[in-house]
Design a protein around this motif. Structure first.
Motif, PDB file in Angstrom:
ATOM      1  N   LYS A   1       1.496 -28.004  23.024  1.00  0.00           N
ATOM      2  CA  LYS A   1       0.812 -27.126  22.541  1.00  0.00           C
ATOM      3  C   LYS A   1      -0.269 -28.096  24.115  1.00  0.00           C
ATOM      4  O   LYS A   1      -0.895 -26.914  24.296  1.00  0.00           O
ATOM      5  CB  LYS A   1       0.456 -28.059  21.173  1.00  0.00           C
ATOM      6  N   LEU A   2      -0.364 -28.553  24.738  1.00  0.00           N
ATOM      7  CA  LEU A   2      -0.903 -28.951  25.911  1.00  0.00           C
ATOM      8  C   LEU A   2      -0.661 -28.302  26.955  1.00  0.00           C
ATOM      9  O   LEU A   2      -1.414 -27.635  26.911  1.00  0.00           O
ATOM     10  CB  LEU A   2      -0.913 -30.580  26.067  1.00  0.00           C
TER      11      LEU A   2
ATOM     12  N   TYR B   1       6.709 -16.899  19.174  1.00  0.00           N
ATOM     13  CA  TYR B   1       7.257 -17.792  18.713  1.00  0.00           C
ATOM     14  C   TYR B   1       6.336 -19.225  19.404  1.00  0.00           C
ATOM     15  O   TYR B   1       6.324 -19.833  18.229  1.00  0.00           O
ATOM     16  CB  TYR B   1       8.393 -18.150  19.592  1.00  0.00           C
ATOM     17  N   LEU B   2       5.378 -18.414  19.869  1.00  0.00           N
ATOM     18  CA  LEU B   2       4.155 -19.117  20.338  1.00  0.00           C
ATOM     19  C   LEU B   2       3.043 -19.341  18.750  1.00  0.00           C
ATOM     20  O   LEU B   2       2.377 -20.721  18.073  1.00  0.00           O
ATOM     21  CB  LEU B   2       4.029 -19.310  21.798  1.00  0.00           C
ATOM     22  N   ASN B   3       3.517 -18.201  18.003  1.00  0.00           N
ATOM     23  CA  ASN B   3       2.066 -18.212  17.225  1.00  0.00           C
ATOM     24  C   ASN B   3       3.406 -19.064  15.287  1.00  0.00           C
ATOM     25  O   ASN B   3       2.435 -18.350  14.645  1.00  0.00           O
ATOM     26  CB  ASN B   3       2.206 -16.640  17.496  1.00  0.00           C
ATOM     27  N   ARG B   4       4.069 -19.723  15.937  1.00  0.00           N
ATOM     28  CA  ARG B   4       4.952 -19.549  14.513  1.00  0.00           C
ATOM     29  C   ARG B   4       4.553 -20.263  13.561  1.00  0.00           C
ATOM     30  O   ARG B   4       4.548 -20.034  12.441  1.00  0.00           O
ATOM     31  CB  ARG B   4       6.614 -20.405  15.083  1.00  0.00           C
ATOM     32  N   ASN B   5       3.092 -21.027  13.712  1.00  0.00           N
ATOM     33  CA  ASN B   5       2.668 -21.724  12.940  1.00  0.00           C
ATOM     34  C   ASN B   5       2.016 -20.969  11.915  1.00  0.00           C
ATOM     35  O   ASN B   5       1.117 -21.502  10.759  1.00  0.00           O
ATOM     36  CB  ASN B   5       1.824 -23.214  13.956  1.00  0.00           C
TER      37      ASN B   5
END
Length: 169
Positions: free
Chosen positions: A5-6, A89-93
């Motif tokens: 995330k960082l 994928y980076l937006n999977r949350n």
């Protein structure tokens, strides 16, 4: 804080950056990162403390690369679709991805990570063989991961109008 995330936050990718990063030149030229980092860290043997300059330049390349190229006229190619899958994928949350992608992605990320200690130890010990094995290991599994991102995009593009609009024929 989660290191992934960082790193994502430090890239500060906006819509324009993502469009530019979908240029195949951006995607393929990112595969130069590991060899450049290898040379930069190895340079401590040649130029000592001044190796910080090529090291910092290598990390700068990570940030500059997605912004360096123009947005492509067409995105109907493997490299562009890989960046679209990465965005999803980076937006999977926020938006869940299909279950049949979750485990393979984790396995590929783990396999990629196995090469990291080999790579780092090789750089520390100035062992060219280990650096090359680490580079190869990481890049093979990273390329496989990138290919999985294409598959993810192809599975998800019809689920949201926004995703489908990323594809320019």
């Amino acid at each position: 804080m989660d290191i992934v995330k960082l790193l994502e936050k430090s890239m500060s990718m906006d819509e324009s950056s993502w469009q530019r990063h979908s240029n195949p030149w951006s995607v393929y030229s990112r595969f130069t990162l590991l060899p450049l980092l290898s040379l930069a860290f190895w340079s401590r043997d040649w130029i000592g403390v001044y190796s910080i300059i090529p090291i910092l330049m290598s990390f700068l390349w990570v940030w500059v690369n997605p912004r360096l190229f123009n947005a492509p006229k067409t995105t109907n190619n493997w490299a562009s679709m890989a960046t679209f899958g990465e965005r999803i994928y980076l937006n999977r949350n926020v938006e869940t991805i299909p279950e049949h992608h979750v485990k393979p992605i984790l396995v590929l990320k783990s396999l990629t990570g196995i090469g990291l200690p080999i790579f780092i130890y090789g750089l520390w010990a100035l062992d060219l063989g280990l650096v090359l094995v680490g580079n190869l290991w990481i890049m093979v599994f990273k390329a496989w991961f990138v290919d999985r991102m294409v598959w993810l995009y192809l599975d998800m593009k019809s689920t949201k109008t926004e995703y489908d609009q990323w594809l320019k024929l």
